[in-house]
Scaffold this motif. Sequence first.
Motif, PDB file in Angstrom:
ATOM      1  N   ASP A 841      21.322 -37.535  59.986  1.00 33.65           N
ATOM      2  CA  ASP A 841      20.579 -37.388  61.245  1.00 33.65           C
ATOM      3  C   ASP A 841      21.288 -38.123  62.374  1.00 33.65           C
ATOM      4  N   GLU A 842      21.843 -39.302  62.079  1.00 34.38           N
ATOM      5  CA  GLU A 842      22.555 -40.050  63.121  1.00 34.38           C
ATOM      6  C   GLU A 842      23.761 -39.273  63.628  1.00 34.38           C
ATOM      7  N   GLU A 843      24.502 -38.669  62.702  1.00 33.42           N
ATOM      8  CA  GLU A 843      25.659 -37.862  63.110  1.00 33.42           C
ATOM      9  C   GLU A 843      25.217 -36.651  63.927  1.00 33.42           C
ATOM     10  N   ALA A 844      24.087 -36.068  63.555  1.00 29.09           N
ATOM     11  CA  ALA A 844      23.580 -34.912  64.302  1.00 29.09           C
ATOM     12  C   ALA A 844      23.263 -35.297  65.750  1.00 29.09           C
ATOM     13  N   HIS A 868      11.654 -39.723  67.918  1.00 27.63           N
ATOM     14  CA  HIS A 868      10.972 -38.520  68.403  1.00 27.63           C
ATOM     15  C   HIS A 868      11.127 -37.379  67.399  1.00 27.63           C
ATOM     16  N   TRP A 869      12.306 -37.273  66.820  1.00 22.43           N
ATOM     17  CA  TRP A 869      12.560 -36.241  65.807  1.00 22.43           C
ATOM     18  C   TRP A 869      11.556 -36.363  64.663  1.00 22.43           C
ATOM     19  N   ARG A 870      11.365 -37.578  64.186  1.00 19.20           N
ATOM     20  CA  ARG A 870      10.431 -37.805  63.079  1.00 19.20           C
ATOM     21  C   ARG A 870       8.986 -37.485  63.491  1.00 19.20           C
ATOM     22  N   ASP A 871       8.622 -37.871  64.709  1.00 17.46           N
ATOM     23  CA  ASP A 871       7.252 -37.624  65.186  1.00 17.46           C
ATOM     24  C   ASP A 871       6.945 -36.133  65.242  1.00 17.46           C
ATOM     25  N   ILE A 872       7.901 -35.345  65.704  1.00 17.75           N
ATOM     26  CA  ILE A 872       7.693 -33.893  65.810  1.00 17.75           C
ATOM     27  C   ILE A 872       7.582 -33.278  64.423  1.00 17.75           C
TER      28      ILE A 872
END
Length: 948
Positions: A841-844, A868-872
């Motif tokens: 995810d960090e690389e993305a 935010h990615w995790r929240d969505i």
Amino acid sequence: MKITLLLLMSIAAVSPARAQNTDAELLFVRRIAPIFHEKCLACHGNDEAMIKGGLDMRTLASTLKGGESEKPGILAGKPDESPLYLAVTRRHDAWEPMPPKEADKLYAEQMAWIRDWIAGGAPWPDNARINAITKANEANWSAEDGVGVKTSGGLSPEWTNRKYKPEGLWAYQPVQKPHVETSRLEGKEKNPIDTLIAAKMPDGLTTAPSADRVTLIRRATFDLLGLPPKPEEVQAFVKDSRPDAEAFAPVIERLLESPHYGERMAQHWLDVTRYADSSGFSNDFERGNAWRYRDYVVRSFNADKRYDRFVREQIAGDEIEPGNPEMIVAAGFLRMGPWELTGMEVAKIARQRFLDDVTNSVGETFLAHSLQCARCHDHKFDPIPTRDYYSLQAVFATTQIAERPAPFLPTESTKDFDEKKFPEMRRAEHVAELAVLDDILLRNAPRWFIEQNKDASQWNAAVEAARSSSTIARNGFPDVFASAREILRKQGVPETDFPPKLVGFTPEQFGLERVARKGLERIKWELDRYEPVALSVYNGRTPQVVTIVAPFRIPVNRMTAGDLEETCVLTGGDPFGSGEKVKPGVLSVLGAAQKTPIPDAIDGRRKAFADWVVNPQNPLTTRAIVNRIWLWHFGQPIAGNPNNFGSTGKKPTHPELLDWLAATFVDKGWSFKAIHRFVMNSDTYRKSATHPDLKALAEKDPTGTSYAVFKPRRLTAEELRDAMLAATGELNPTLGGIPNRPEINLEAALQPRQVMGTFASAWTPNPQPQQRHRRSLYALKIRGLPDPSLEVFNAPAPDFSCERREASTVTPQVFSLFNGQSTQSRALGLAHRAIKETRSDEEAIALVFALVFSRKPNVEETQTCLSHWRDIKVLLGDKKMPSQKRPLEVRRDAVEENTGEKFSFNEKLHAYTEFVPDLQSADMTSHTLGLADVCLALFNSNEFAYVY
């Protein structure tokens, strides 16, 4: 000085006695008085309280009196002893140079005039004598200087005596390349642009430092390509160990050699020339082959075609090389304006509208002059009389419009011609509809004969003859009913003895017949797109054409049939208001630059005129184009109105720089790329957008014209779309070819539009993503149907020349960029790419930042995005997103104009039957959808939307 009569009456001359040397008197009236008015009186007479050095030059007496030196300013007959002459020639240390600024010094020719005048006794006639001299010599002066309106009585007194402020006439003066002192900085010669900018820098104002390398390469790449730099290009530049200027130079060269350079420059040029793929007005039918002119422009910029050649080809390519298809395509410039001719209009008015359009377009595009103000009367603010307007229009009086045969060139893209099947499908539908209606008419006809108590035998024979007629096959549908009527007509049968045209039709059948018949007319233009035909012009007499219902070809008798137009001054601009006849000519105010004769024959007018436009002595042409180039780089021009160098336009902020660029442009072979190199390799261009002292900047440079800091600019509408496609990897980089049709707002796409008396086809996107995702430059541009997502971000309407893109900030932009389907699709595509090409995810997140912002995220940004990615993902859970459905047909409701009754029909949307959608949210996991929401936020950020 070529505008002397325009300034003459501004001098309040006083003379105690008439001088004996009449030649010197003439010289004073024509040359000396205007020089004094323009160059001297600002310091020596206009303000009595502020007369410099005590020298008052308003009268001969005060000039002879001299100033604080107590020596007379002029010694009649002795120029080499006259302080005035010594001061203007800068030949004597005892006298301060006049004018004091180096940029304002007199030309050698002007100095010679002053010397001859003093040697001739320095006569200074009074106003009465000036008027007498003017009246006695006005005819000769008009021929030589070209400053008046020739009438039966010579020059118009009103025109002759007009006064113009010298600062409003700057554009007509010869281009003078200023001498720039060369200096070396850190072992390298300083760029003349930096020297000229520094000379105008407000006292005490510091300049911004150089931009960092990430900012600089992003700025340069958008400027020259209209696209973001690739991550690997950014990294290579950042890691280059050479000094900034040395490392940046090869970046510029790489960008200039990119094929996408031509696309970016073409977008600028097509804004000015008003490119569109339809004709506009109420009859907005498609111009099937306009795309070839667009691609010609792209090719020209990529080849760094000399600008003087580029101009000549667009004005007169078909005259220069009649057998060269490229030149026929180039002349399509003259067809770029909106135009129509319907049966509801007077042909003469439509013809005059074309001539007015071409005249003004040539003026704005190449000469930076809007000429339409002189159509009805002498220009109120600029030295352009109505006679000049119509003399220039006479250049195009034998220019006629046509779609001309022009074989495709090897460099032209003919890919995607399989798209032709969609208009052919619609054509087949119309043919089938007319066949059904024709059969209905044949069944209705016998009933009509019975009702009218008429003999049907002749009619039946005509029907049988029509069924075997080859005319029907040529028409492409079995129009037996119409053919039978034509047979009876040729046999001399009275119109009253055969069935009416649409006998027995219901209101719906009336409507369907009109839709099909007019639809076939409209599709002829669409199908021209795939033929070796160019939107162009030809020379000849004006044909007698009442209405245009099909693409027009060059008539075989172009030189003998039709009217040979004689251009007249149209009273009040009325096409029927015939006044004095004029010959083809040019702008008389330019004097010496008008020496190129314009022939009065049918052929050759435009070629001679184009030669005048690109004559290096013409000061408007070179100033106009380098002013545009500067605008394209800095977001603001040197002269504030690129289409208007007249007195109502904003004056140059840096006139010496403008002239240096214009002169250098010619010196470098009229090369665009040479000017790009000078501009982009300057310190001025490489400055940061952040100034160290914003308060001082606001105080000392309130207009923002000092270039102490680089002004950020928002990406254009096309750049926003193209940059998103580039980030997702969906952008199709293919150059040229027929227009593509991206997806647009469905409500706009399906709205009803009337064209040629029937419904225009609904906008349907290309079926394949690689077709839809080409650069915005190639999108089909319909005047009556702009793409809402581009329009809201200030994409200009093509009806008028756009000299400069604006960047408004309005609420609908938020809805378009945040909620619009296009942005949502790009965010999903970017998320899909980032996850596919990385291992974490960090690389993305890092890849997304590199593709959107051209940089790495910092720690805080990375954590915010991951959170935010995790929240969505949590918010979405296992929910399935709905899939998007697209219509296969649209219902059209109309009123039939023959009966006034309503009817309806269904329009089939053939492209949607083969449509391959982009990535769909319904097919994505919550993991991808969560990252897509992050990407959507980044696409809506200022850092993405602006170039700094």
